[in-house]
Design a protein around this motif. Structure first.
Motif, PDB file in Angstrom:
ATOM      1  N   CYS A   1      33.022  47.638  36.015  1.00 22.91           N
ATOM      2  CA  CYS A   1      33.283  47.333  37.392  1.00 22.91           C
ATOM      3  C   CYS A   1      34.452  46.046  37.724  1.00 22.91           C
ATOM      4  O   CYS A   1      34.262  45.321  36.881  1.00 22.91           O
ATOM      5  CB  CYS A   1      31.857  46.961  38.192  1.00 22.91           C
ATOM      6  SG  CYS A   1      32.071  46.254  39.718  1.00 22.91           S
ATOM      7  N   PHE A   2      35.311  46.418  38.349  1.00 20.25           N
ATOM      8  CA  PHE A   2      36.223  45.053  38.828  1.00 20.25           C
ATOM      9  C   PHE A   2      36.020  44.992  40.404  1.00 20.25           C
ATOM     10  O   PHE A   2      36.572  45.724  40.884  1.00 20.25           O
ATOM     11  CB  PHE A   2      37.549  45.620  38.370  1.00 20.25           C
ATOM     12  CG  PHE A   2      38.532  44.353  38.774  1.00 20.25           C
ATOM     13  CD1 PHE A   2      38.392  43.168  38.221  1.00 20.25           C
ATOM     14  CD2 PHE A   2      39.665  44.795  39.670  1.00 20.25           C
ATOM     15  CE1 PHE A   2      39.443  42.229  38.458  1.00 20.25           C
ATOM     16  CE2 PHE A   2      40.652  43.755  39.936  1.00 20.25           C
ATOM     17  CZ  PHE A   2      40.603  42.544  39.179  1.00 20.25           C
ATOM     18  N   ASP A   3      35.316  43.926  40.731  1.00 21.96           N
ATOM     19  CA  ASP A   3      35.379  43.516  41.934  1.00 21.96           C
ATOM     20  C   ASP A   3      35.628  41.983  42.594  1.00 21.96           C
ATOM     21  O   ASP A   3      35.228  41.266  41.819  1.00 21.96           O
ATOM     22  CB  ASP A   3      33.710  43.523  42.369  1.00 21.96           C
ATOM     23  CG  ASP A   3      33.359  43.409  43.714  1.00 21.96           C
ATOM     24  OD1 ASP A   3      34.265  43.716  44.870  1.00 21.96           O
ATOM     25  OD2 ASP A   3      32.165  43.283  43.983  1.00 21.96           O
TER      26      ASP A   3
ATOM     27  N   LEU B   1      33.149  41.147  36.997  1.00 25.97           N
ATOM     28  CA  LEU B   1      33.420  42.512  36.113  1.00 25.97           C
ATOM     29  C   LEU B   1      32.186  43.170  36.205  1.00 25.97           C
ATOM     30  O   LEU B   1      32.263  44.062  35.249  1.00 25.97           O
ATOM     31  CB  LEU B   1      34.194  41.961  34.888  1.00 25.97           C
ATOM     32  CG  LEU B   1      35.514  41.461  34.871  1.00 25.97           C
ATOM     33  CD1 LEU B   1      35.701  40.712  33.392  1.00 25.97           C
ATOM     34  CD2 LEU B   1      36.555  42.317  35.420  1.00 25.97           C
TER      35      LEU B   1
ATOM     36  N   ILE C   1      47.170  41.071  37.835  1.00 28.45           N
ATOM     37  CA  ILE C   1      46.788  42.066  38.614  1.00 28.45           C
ATOM     38  C   ILE C   1      47.356  42.941  39.526  1.00 28.45           C
ATOM     39  O   ILE C   1      47.166  43.971  39.603  1.00 28.45           O
ATOM     40  CB  ILE C   1      45.343  41.279  39.464  1.00 28.45           C
ATOM     41  CG1 ILE C   1      44.268  40.627  38.557  1.00 28.45           C
ATOM     42  CG2 ILE C   1      44.629  42.478  40.209  1.00 28.45           C
ATOM     43  CD1 ILE C   1      43.689  41.468  37.512  1.00 28.45           C
TER      44      ILE C   1
ATOM     45  N   SER D   1      34.071  46.638  30.407  1.00 30.15           N
ATOM     46  CA  SER D   1      34.080  46.168  31.802  1.00 30.15           C
ATOM     47  C   SER D   1      33.973  47.603  32.630  1.00 30.15           C
ATOM     48  O   SER D   1      35.153  48.281  32.733  1.00 30.15           O
ATOM     49  CB  SER D   1      35.340  45.370  31.897  1.00 30.15           C
ATOM     50  OG  SER D   1      35.295  44.260  31.192  1.00 30.15           O
TER      51      SER D   1
ATOM     52  N   TYR E   1      36.892  33.909  33.284  1.00 32.93           N
ATOM     53  CA  TYR E   1      35.884  34.921  33.390  1.00 32.93           C
ATOM     54  C   TYR E   1      34.734  34.583  32.349  1.00 32.93           C
ATOM     55  O   TYR E   1      35.037  34.046  31.225  1.00 32.93           O
ATOM     56  CB  TYR E   1      36.224  36.297  33.427  1.00 32.93           C
ATOM     57  CG  TYR E   1      36.576  36.847  32.401  1.00 32.93           C
ATOM     58  CD1 TYR E   1      35.677  37.867  31.755  1.00 32.93           C
ATOM     59  CD2 TYR E   1      37.879  36.627  31.622  1.00 32.93           C
ATOM     60  CE1 TYR E   1      35.912  38.064  30.229  1.00 32.93           C
ATOM     61  CE2 TYR E   1      38.313  37.136  30.278  1.00 32.93           C
ATOM     62  CZ  TYR E   1      37.293  38.035  29.749  1.00 32.93           C
ATOM     63  OH  TYR E   1      37.456  38.697  28.482  1.00 32.93           O
TER      64      TYR E   1
ATOM     65  N   PHE F   1      41.259  41.517  30.871  1.00 34.67           N
ATOM     66  CA  PHE F   1      40.068  40.574  30.711  1.00 34.67           C
ATOM     67  C   PHE F   1      39.435  40.650  29.233  1.00 34.67           C
ATOM     68  O   PHE F   1      38.536  39.928  28.900  1.00 34.67           O
ATOM     69  CB  PHE F   1      39.213  40.916  31.569  1.00 34.67           C
ATOM     70  CG  PHE F   1      39.280  40.631  32.927  1.00 34.67           C
ATOM     71  CD1 PHE F   1      39.159  39.327  33.426  1.00 34.67           C
ATOM     72  CD2 PHE F   1      40.048  41.394  33.874  1.00 34.67           C
ATOM     73  CE1 PHE F   1      39.519  38.924  34.704  1.00 34.67           C
ATOM     74  CE2 PHE F   1      40.402  41.195  35.323  1.00 34.67           C
ATOM     75  CZ  PHE F   1      40.077  40.040  35.616  1.00 34.67           C
TER      76      PHE F   1
ATOM     77  N   ILE G   1      42.597  46.645  33.149  1.00 32.05           N
ATOM     78  CA  ILE G   1      41.440  45.648  33.429  1.00 32.05           C
ATOM     79  C   ILE G   1      40.951  45.045  31.919  1.00 32.05           C
ATOM     80  O   ILE G   1      40.812  43.795  31.609  1.00 32.05           O
ATOM     81  CB  ILE G   1      40.414  46.105  33.857  1.00 32.05           C
ATOM     82  CG1 ILE G   1      40.719  46.445  35.598  1.00 32.05           C
ATOM     83  CG2 ILE G   1      39.020  45.160  34.063  1.00 32.05           C
ATOM     84  CD1 ILE G   1      41.237  45.281  36.330  1.00 32.05           C
TER      85      ILE G   1
ATOM     86  N   SER H   1      41.344  51.219  34.297  1.00 29.74           N
ATOM     87  CA  SER H   1      40.575  50.561  33.491  1.00 29.74           C
ATOM     88  C   SER H   1      40.931  50.129  32.244  1.00 29.74           C
ATOM     89  O   SER H   1      40.877  48.944  31.804  1.00 29.74           O
ATOM     90  CB  SER H   1      39.184  51.311  32.876  1.00 29.74           C
ATOM     91  OG  SER H   1      39.912  52.656  32.409  1.00 29.74           O
TER      92      SER H   1
END
Length: 173
Positions: free
Chosen positions: A75-77, A123, A164, A73, A144, A68, A64, A61
């Motif tokens: 959730c990262f999908d 996210l 990433i 955030s 994003y 971002f 992420i 996390s």
């Protein structure tokens, strides 16, 4: 090659068709092995990652949040091929039919044109990750939707992969 739309259509539909055709023609001329998803030539790296099953990276996390710039955030999908098509088409349809939805996504910051976008992940609720084809049909930038509007994450998809998926000292090709 598909036939051009009839002249009775509106300008936005004509421009969407022209961008999609340009993307397809460029892919044919350049020999890219890309695939057309929801009307746009997806980056070859995106297709390779989806097919290789490595398009759902395990990122902690803190990484992420660093990439971002969002502290909440949860959730990262990143989507698979069918969900990219489904979410992108849904995004465009909602923007066309609902002025409130359109104003939600065409916000401060860089803004975005749903007709020139592939949604590739999110996210969390109302925080999509998008490929933005407005500037470059072959190397779309990655944006994003953050709290303050649309924010650029990477100048193209390869750079996004380096952020990433990168192992320190290596670059994605």
């Amino acid at each position: 090659m598909t036939d051009p739309p009839r002249l009775s259509i509106d300008r936005r539909s004509w421009m969407r068709w022209a961008r999609q055709q340009a993307s397809r023609w460029w892919a044919e001329l350049s020999g890219d092995e890309g695939e057309v998803l929801a009307g746009f030539n997806a980056p070859v790296a995106l297709i390779r990652l989806i097919e290789g099953g490595t398009f759902s990276p395990d990122c902690d996390s803190s990484r992420i949040e660093e990439i971002f710039r969002e502290s909440d955030s949860y959730c990262f999908d990143l989507y698979d091929r069918s969900r990219i098509v489904r979410e992108s088409c849904r995004f465009r349809e909602k923007a066309r039919s609902d002025g409130e939805t359109r104003s939600l996504f065409v916000r401060p910051g860089l803004g975005i044109d749903p007709e020139s976008t592939l949604l590739i992940g999110d996210l969390g609720a109302d925080m999509p990750i998008a490929l933005d084809y407005r500037i470059d049909l072959q190397r779309p930038r990655v944006l994003y939707l953050g709290v303050g509007g649309w924010i650029e994450v990477a100048e193209n998809f390869d750079s996004f992969c380096n952020l990433i998926l990168a192992v320190p000292g290596e670059t994605f090709k």
